[in-house]
Design a protein around this motif. Sequence first.
Motif, PDB file in Angstrom:
ATOM      1  N   UNK A 189       0.916  -1.152   0.216  1.00  0.00           N
ATOM      2  CA  UNK A 189      -0.262  -0.041  -0.086  1.00  0.00           C
ATOM      3  C   UNK A 189       0.811   1.338   0.028  1.00  0.00           C
ATOM      4  N   UNK A 190       0.259   2.312  -0.569  1.00  0.00           N
ATOM      5  CA  UNK A 190       1.123   3.763  -0.712  1.00  0.00           C
ATOM      6  C   UNK A 190       0.488   4.327   0.525  1.00  0.00           C
ATOM      7  N   UNK A 233       1.509  -3.833   3.374  1.00  0.00           N
ATOM      8  CA  UNK A 233       0.207  -3.381   3.826  1.00  0.00           C
ATOM      9  C   UNK A 233       0.364  -3.201   5.378  1.00  0.00           C
ATOM     10  N   UNK A 234       0.865  -4.226   6.147  1.00  0.00           N
ATOM     11  CA  UNK A 234       0.628  -3.772   7.611  1.00  0.00           C
ATOM     12  C   UNK A 234       1.913  -2.552   7.795  1.00  0.00           C
ATOM     13  N   UNK A 235       2.865  -2.643   7.283  1.00  0.00           N
ATOM     14  CA  UNK A 235       3.891  -1.498   7.640  1.00  0.00           C
ATOM     15  C   UNK A 235       3.294  -0.012   7.128  1.00  0.00           C
ATOM     16  N   UNK A 236       2.606  -0.176   6.020  1.00  0.00           N
ATOM     17  CA  UNK A 236       1.950   1.277   5.713  1.00  0.00           C
ATOM     18  C   UNK A 236       0.816   1.499   6.452  1.00  0.00           C
ATOM     19  N   UNK A 237       0.047   0.725   7.159  1.00  0.00           N
ATOM     20  CA  UNK A 237      -1.008   0.910   8.028  1.00  0.00           C
ATOM     21  C   UNK A 237      -0.620   1.569   9.294  1.00  0.00           C
ATOM     22  N   UNK A 267      -3.415  15.483   6.545  1.00  0.00           N
ATOM     23  CA  UNK A 267      -3.772  14.030   6.837  1.00  0.00           C
ATOM     24  C   UNK A 267      -3.020  13.379   5.899  1.00  0.00           C
ATOM     25  N   UNK A 268      -2.503  11.957   6.356  1.00  0.00           N
ATOM     26  CA  UNK A 268      -1.924  10.847   5.625  1.00  0.00           C
ATOM     27  C   UNK A 268      -3.182  10.018   4.900  1.00  0.00           C
ATOM     28  N   UNK A 269      -3.091   9.633   3.831  1.00  0.00           N
ATOM     29  CA  UNK A 269      -3.912   8.775   3.218  1.00  0.00           C
ATOM     30  C   UNK A 269      -3.046   7.339   2.865  1.00  0.00           C
ATOM     31  N   UNK A 270      -3.836   6.553   2.624  1.00  0.00           N
ATOM     32  CA  UNK A 270      -3.286   4.979   2.292  1.00  0.00           C
ATOM     33  C   UNK A 270      -4.307   4.308   1.289  1.00  0.00           C
ATOM     34  N   UNK A 271      -3.539   3.664   0.267  1.00  0.00           N
ATOM     35  CA  UNK A 271      -4.340   3.201  -0.745  1.00  0.00           C
ATOM     36  C   UNK A 271      -3.722   1.841  -1.161  1.00  0.00           C
ATOM     37  N   UNK A 272      -4.223   0.726  -1.227  1.00  0.00           N
ATOM     38  CA  UNK A 272      -3.543  -0.481  -1.758  1.00  0.00           C
ATOM     39  C   UNK A 272      -3.038  -0.516  -3.525  1.00  0.00           C
ATOM     40  N   UNK A 273      -2.016  -1.035  -3.932  1.00  0.00           N
ATOM     41  CA  UNK A 273      -1.887  -0.968  -5.115  1.00  0.00           C
ATOM     42  C   UNK A 273      -1.785  -2.358  -5.851  1.00  0.00           C
TER      43      UNK A 273
END
Length: 403
Positions: A189-190, A233-237, A267-273
């Motif tokens: 994830x980014x 994913x887990x580290x991005x979260x 804010x920080x955002x997150x999205x999977x790739x």
Amino acid sequence: MEKSRLGFDVIIVGGGIVGVTLAACLKNTGLRLAIVEARPLDVVTQRQRAYAMSLLSQRIFQDLGVWEAIAHRSGHYRQIQLSDENFSGVVKFVRQDLQRDFLGFSGQHQVILETLQASLRGHDNIHWFCPAQVTEIHYEQDQATVELSSETQGEMTLQGALVVGADGPRSLVRRGAGIQTKGWQYGQSCVTCVVEHEAPRNDVAFERFWGTGPMGVLPLTDNRCQIVWTNPHAEAQRLKELPPEVFLQRLEQHTGPQLGRLKLMGDRQIFPVQLMQGDRYVGHRLALVGDAAHCCHPVGGQGLNLGLRDAAALAETLIAAQQKGQDLGRLSVLKHYERWRQGENLVILGFTDFLNRLFSNRILPIVWLRRLGLIFLAKFNPFRLFALKLMTGQKGRQPRILA
């Protein structure tokens, strides 16, 4: 109560940047256009994200007459740097390589979309249905029928020669037409955010590769930059949930002295790739553009640029068909667009997939190989120039828009 029936030439499902770009490309053709968007416009435009935009995307915006409005609110980069973790070798692409004023720009989602929306105002042939949900699509011999449901406008039936799916990676249009896809999730994830920095210059975009995934830094206006930080994913979260001061410490360790001290802005955002390619881009009275047709890893910043190129190519195809008096929804017409874009997109999807797999690991032989590759890229000008032209959209067939 009987449903209202409305006739159009092209029905665009998806009011994001790619869908609105297609409408802008067609606004002066006299074609009757419908834009259907499920979310309210203020929600669609408020996405906190900036994109690495190519020279080709800049030219498309120029052709549409919106470039000046976008340019002064965007960051421009005159140099691109590629590096691998703490390896001393850095590949530098400079504007002189292409004899251009800059190599790309960082376009903010809200700026681009609001500017495109403004360019459509006053065109009586363009009608918005927003917010409105597509409930059914029927592809008939002589027309396509799109059933809509709207809290404000009730139930409606739109009829047109062509339906365009510009409704993103989970495209209802694509799935409703039974179009299959190939691809995979990356397990990454980014995390994206905007930071303010202390660096004396703000015209360098850089991509730094780490074993956990690449990090892209895009210059914005006012000594700010957009961070796109890829991790499992887990580290991005975890990064998203860290206290701001701890997150900035981690971030500064990864950006190094190039940006200096950082301040988090928003804010920080997150999205999977993911990587995804549609088995086909067209059908009878149907065409897909942008993320509805394909998705790639964000390394290299190619995603939205591919979508804009799709929109311009489809518009050029439809304008040519209109001038010849052809049916816009005919499969033989739409196949010209598919042949043009599907293969070119596959090259970029493969290129970004290769980069991510090569650089997102710490297997020693591969680490040595990629660092040799960076040295080769830095020293061998023809290969470096080829890579730069590929990244900036100068390779492949160039769409031309007469907006």
